[in-house]
Design a protein around this motif. Structure first.
Motif, short mmCIF file in Angstrom:
data_model
loop_
_atom_site.label_atom_id
_atom_site.label_comp_id
_atom_site.label_asym_id
_atom_site.label_seq_id
_atom_site.Cartn_x
_atom_site.Cartn_y
_atom_site.Cartn_z
N TYR A 32 6.75 -5.34 -10.82
CA TYR A 32 6.36 -6.62 -10.21
C TYR A 32 7.23 -6.93 -9.00
N GLN A 33 8.49 -6.54 -9.06
CA GLN A 33 9.37 -6.74 -7.91
C GLN A 33 8.90 -5.89 -6.72
N LEU A 34 8.52 -4.64 -6.98
CA LEU A 34 7.97 -3.77 -5.93
C LEU A 34 6.70 -4.37 -5.34
N ILE A 35 5.82 -4.88 -6.20
CA ILE A 35 4.58 -5.50 -5.73
C ILE A 35 4.89 -6.66 -4.80
N GLU A 36 5.84 -7.50 -5.19
CA GLU A 36 6.23 -8.64 -4.36
C GLU A 36 6.71 -8.17 -2.98
N GLU A 37 7.51 -7.10 -2.96
CA GLU A 37 8.01 -6.58 -1.69
C GLU A 37 6.85 -6.07 -0.82
N TRP A 38 5.91 -5.37 -1.43
CA TRP A 38 4.78 -4.82 -0.68
C TRP A 38 3.84 -5.91 -0.17
N LEU A 39 3.77 -7.03 -0.87
CA LEU A 39 2.92 -8.13 -0.39
C LEU A 39 3.37 -8.63 0.98
N LYS A 44 1.83 -6.99 7.97
CA LYS A 44 2.34 -6.20 9.09
C LYS A 44 1.45 -5.00 9.36
N LEU A 45 0.90 -4.42 8.31
CA LEU A 45 -0.04 -3.30 8.51
C LEU A 45 -1.28 -3.76 9.25
N GLU A 46 -1.73 -4.98 8.96
CA GLU A 46 -2.91 -5.52 9.67
C GLU A 46 -2.60 -5.72 11.15
N ILE A 47 -1.37 -6.12 11.47
CA ILE A 47 -0.99 -6.29 12.87
C ILE A 47 -1.12 -4.97 13.63
N TYR A 48 -0.82 -3.86 12.96
CA TYR A 48 -0.90 -2.54 13.59
C TYR A 48 -2.32 -1.97 13.59
N GLY A 49 -3.29 -2.67 13.01
CA GLY A 49 -4.68 -2.22 13.10
C GLY A 49 -5.28 -1.69 11.81
N LEU A 50 -4.65 -1.95 10.68
CA LEU A 50 -5.21 -1.53 9.39
C LEU A 50 -5.67 -2.78 8.64
N GLU A 51 -6.97 -2.89 8.45
CA GLU A 51 -7.56 -4.07 7.82
C GLU A 51 -7.75 -3.84 6.32
N ILE A 52 -7.34 -4.81 5.51
CA ILE A 52 -7.51 -4.71 4.06
C ILE A 52 -8.99 -4.85 3.73
N GLY A 71 -8.94 1.58 9.32
CA GLY A 71 -8.57 1.47 10.72
C GLY A 71 -9.43 2.40 11.55
N SER A 72 -9.30 2.30 12.86
CA SER A 72 -10.05 3.20 13.73
C SER A 72 -9.10 4.24 14.29
N VAL A 97 4.28 4.53 5.20
CA VAL A 97 2.84 4.47 5.48
C VAL A 97 2.52 5.19 6.78
N PHE A 98 3.23 4.85 7.86
CA PHE A 98 2.89 5.43 9.16
C PHE A 98 3.31 6.90 9.27
N THR A 99 4.34 7.30 8.57
CA THR A 99 4.71 8.71 8.54
C THR A 99 3.63 9.51 7.82
N THR A 100 3.09 8.94 6.74
CA THR A 100 2.02 9.62 6.01
C THR A 100 0.76 9.73 6.87
N ILE A 101 0.43 8.67 7.60
CA ILE A 101 -0.72 8.72 8.50
C ILE A 101 -0.50 9.79 9.58
N ARG A 102 0.67 9.78 10.18
CA ARG A 102 0.97 10.76 11.24
C ARG A 102 0.88 12.18 10.70
N THR A 103 1.43 12.42 9.52
CA THR A 103 1.39 13.75 8.91
C THR A 103 -0.03 14.16 8.59
N THR A 104 -0.85 13.22 8.09
CA THR A 104 -2.25 13.52 7.79
C THR A 104 -2.99 13.94 9.04
N TYR A 105 -2.82 13.18 10.13
CA TYR A 105 -3.46 13.56 11.40
C TYR A 105 -2.98 14.93 11.87
N SER A 106 -1.70 15.18 11.75
CA SER A 106 -1.14 16.46 12.19
C SER A 106 -1.76 17.62 11.41
N LEU A 107 -1.85 17.48 10.11
CA LEU A 107 -2.46 18.54 9.30
C LEU A 107 -3.95 18.68 9.60
#
Length: 141
Positions: A32-39, A44-52, A71-72, A97-107
């Motif tokens: 629950y503490q982790l969930i609170e942190e992720w909330l 911030k992810l939406e600011i970068y262009g990822l919509e829930i 996202g697009s 999150v963004f490192t995983t996205i970058r790695t996925t695109y790279s692969l």
């Protein structure tokens, strides 16, 4: 003698049950503490262009929060992802999150396949968070 043996087993079982309950409650509290942190991270992810697009909470012995974001591809060029990873380097959650996205695109680029819409990021928050990135809509789930 058998009664003493039974009693010793019962006492040991009771202690183990109490310890398991304490561990279970500790794990739930940590989750629950982790969930609170992720909330705090999702806006911030939406600011970068990822919509829930999907949000769920599972309450069980091991609670979990699962969020799907879309996202697009145009917003996440290689150069832009490098910039974002540099900007968020002090935030472990955003950085992962963004490192995983970058790695996925790279692969994906190494397969020479064309990009399929949409970009989907699924994040499952539980005792050990999990991030999945899809290029195109997953058929198998």
């Amino acid at each position: 003698m058998i009664d003493k043996f039974k009693r010793a087993i019962q006492d040991a079982s009771e202690v183990l049950r109490e310890q398991a309950a304490n561990l279970g409650e500790g794990a739930k509290e940590k989750t629950y503490q982790l969930i609170e942190e992720w909330l705090q991270v999702f806006p911030k992810l939406e600011i970068y262009g990822l919509e829930i697009t999907s949000f769920s909470l599972a309450v069980a012995l091991s609670p979990a929060l699962e969020v799907e974001l879309k996202g697009s591809h145009e917003k996440f060029s290689k150069e832009r992802l490098d910039e974002i990873v540099h900007e968020v380097r002090k935030s472990p959650a955003l950085s992962s999150v963004f490192t995983t996205i970058r790695t996925t695109y790279s692969l994906h680029r190494r397969t020479y396949a064309s990009l399929s819409d949409p970009l989907i990021v699924r994040i499952r928050i539980r005792l050990s968070p999990e991030i999945k990135v899809y290029i195109g809509k997953p058929v198998i789930e």
